[in-house]
Design a protein around this motif. Structure first.
Motif, PDB file in Angstrom:
ATOM      1  N   ILE A  63       0.843  -1.211   0.000  1.00  0.00           N
ATOM      2  CA  ILE A  63       0.000   0.000   0.000  1.00  0.00           C
ATOM      3  C   ILE A  63       0.878   1.261   0.000  1.00  0.00           C
ATOM      4  O   ILE A  63       0.566   2.241  -0.680  1.00  0.00           O
ATOM      5  N   ASP A  64       2.015   1.208   0.693  1.00  0.00           N
ATOM      6  CA  ASP A  64       2.964   2.345   0.671  1.00  0.00           C
ATOM      7  C   ASP A  64       3.455   2.597  -0.754  1.00  0.00           C
ATOM      8  O   ASP A  64       3.535   3.733  -1.196  1.00  0.00           O
ATOM      9  N   VAL A  65       3.808   1.519  -1.458  1.00  0.00           N
ATOM     10  CA  VAL A  65       4.287   1.677  -2.844  1.00  0.00           C
ATOM     11  C   VAL A  65       3.169   2.293  -3.693  1.00  0.00           C
ATOM     12  O   VAL A  65       3.406   3.194  -4.502  1.00  0.00           O
ATOM     13  N   TYR A  66       1.951   1.816  -3.480  1.00  0.00           N
ATOM     14  CA  TYR A  66       0.811   2.372  -4.219  1.00  0.00           C
ATOM     15  C   TYR A  66       0.737   3.890  -4.001  1.00  0.00           C
ATOM     16  O   TYR A  66       0.633   4.666  -4.953  1.00  0.00           O
ATOM     17  N   HIS A  67       0.809   4.333  -2.723  1.00  0.00           N
ATOM     18  CA  HIS A  67       0.697   5.774  -2.430  1.00  0.00           C
ATOM     19  C   HIS A  67       1.872   6.545  -3.024  1.00  0.00           C
ATOM     20  O   HIS A  67       1.685   7.622  -3.586  1.00  0.00           O
ATOM     21  N   THR A  68       3.077   5.982  -2.932  1.00  0.00           N
ATOM     22  CA  THR A  68       4.251   6.666  -3.488  1.00  0.00           C
ATOM     23  C   THR A  68       4.085   6.854  -5.000  1.00  0.00           C
ATOM     24  O   THR A  68       4.310   7.937  -5.522  1.00  0.00           O
TER      25      THR A  68
END
Ligand SMILES: Nc1ncnc2c1ncn2[C@@H]1O[C@H](COP(=O)(O)OP(=O)(O)O)[C@@H](O)[C@H]1O
Ligand SMILES: Nc1ccn([C@@H]2O[C@H](COP(=O)(O)OP(=O)(O)O)[C@@H](O)[C@H]2O)c(=O)n1
Length: 230
Positions: free
Chosen positions: A217-222
Motif C-alpha cells: 500500500i505504501d508503494v501504491y501511495h508513493t
C-alpha cells in the motif's frame, strides 16, 4: 454517453509462495479495489485439459481447448470464485495434479496471448476505481503501463515454509520440490525473478503478512503521488 474512466491498475508479479494472492486480495480490500488473480485462469485451463484427458505436451491440443473455455472469475476480493462452464472449480484448481500440469499449459504462446487479452478486458471492466492484478507477467506483458508495478519476492526458504504450512496433504519436501520445479519451468517462459525497469521490489522475507500488505500500500501511495506531481 459518459466516458468510461479506466480503473487504476496495480500490477504485482512474483514467484510461487511469495504472497501475491493473499497480499493482493487484502490490499485490494483496504483500497476498495477489485482483485484479479491471473494464475487461476492458467490453472482452470490445466484443469480442463486434465478433465478431458488432453495431452498437455501437445500445444495444438491445448490451444484447441481455448475455443470452448467458458471461464469466469470473481474480482470482488470478498467473493472469490472460479468457474468453467457450470462447474465451480475454485478448489479443484489448487489440487497437486493441476499444480503439476499448469506450467505445460502456460508455456503455449497461443494460450498466453488469449489469456492476456482476457485479463486486460476483465481488468478494464471492473466496477471499482482500481484493480490489483497479480501473476508472473503483469508488470511486463499484461499491463506494462500500469500506474503501480511491484515485484513481490521472498527467499526460497520463506516461500517453501509458507506454502507447506498451507498444504497439509503432502510432506514439506514434496511441496518444496514441486514449487521449485514449477518456478524453474515458469521462469523459462517469463522472467518474474528480477524487476523490470520501473518495477519496485517488495521483499517480504523478513516481513510478516500485515507488514507486507502495508509495504504494498505504501508503494501504491508513493507511485500515485509521484504521478500527480508529474
Ligand atoms: N509476509 C508474509 N509472511 C508470512 N506469511 C505470508 C506472507 N505473505 C503471504 N503469506 C502466506 O504465505 C502463503 C502463500 O501465499 P500466497 O498468497 O498463496 O502466495 P502466491 O500467490 O505468491 O503463491 C499463504 O498462506 C499466505 O497467507
Ligand atoms: N500471469 C501468469 C500467472 C500464472 N501463470 C502460470 O500459472 C501457474 C499458477 O499460477 P498461480 O499464481 O496460481 O501460482 P501460485 O504462485 O499461487 O502457486 C504458474 O505456475 C504459471 O505457470 C502464468 O504463466 N502467468
Amino acid at each position: 454517453m459518459a466516458r468510461h474512466i479506466l480503473p487504476t491498475r496495480v500490477a504485482i508479479d512474483g514467484p510461487a509462495g511469495s504472497g501475491k494472492s493473499s497480499v493482493s486480495r487484502a490490499a485490494a480490500r483496504r483500497l476498495g479495489f477489485a482483485y484479479l488473480d491471473t494464475g487461476a485462469a492458467y490453472r482452470a485451463l490445466a484443469w480442463l485439459a486434465l478433465t478431458r484427458n488432453t495431452d498437455n505436451t501437445q500445444a495444438d491440443a491445448i490451444t484447441a481447448l481455448l475455443k470452448d473455455f467458458d471461464y469466469a472469475i470473481g474480482t470482488d476480493p470478498d467473493e472469490y470464485f472460479v468457474t468453467v462452464g457450470q462447474t465451480d472449480v475454485t478448489d479443484a484448481i489448487r489440487s497437486p495434479e493441476v499444480s503439476a500440469a499448469v506450467s505445460a499449459v502456460a508455456r503455449v504462446p497461443a494460450v498466453r496471448g488469449a489469456l492476456t487479452e482476457l485479463f486486460r478486458s476483465i481488468a478494464e471492466n471492473v466496477d471499482r476505481p482500481g484493480v490489483i492484478i497479480e501473476g508472473r507477467d503483469i508488470t511486463t506483458i499484461v499491463a506494462p503501463e500500469a500506474e503501480v508495478r511491484i515485484l513481490l519476492t521472498a527467499s526460497e526458504e520463506a516461500r517453501m515454509t509458507r506454502r507447506s504450512a498451507e498444504i497439509t496433504t503432502q510432506s514439506a519436501e514434496t511441496v518444496a520440490e514441486q514449487l521449485r520445479s514449477r518456478d524453474r519451468a515458469d521462469s523459462q517462459v517469463v522472467d518474474f525473478m528480477s524487476a523490470a525497469d520501473g518495477v519496485i521490489t517488495v521483499d517480504s522475507t523478513h516481513l510478516d503478512f500485515e507488514q507486507t500488505i502495508e509495504a504494498v500500500i505504501d508503494v501504491y501511495h508513493t507511485c500515485t503521488k509521484r504521478a500527480l506531481n508529474e
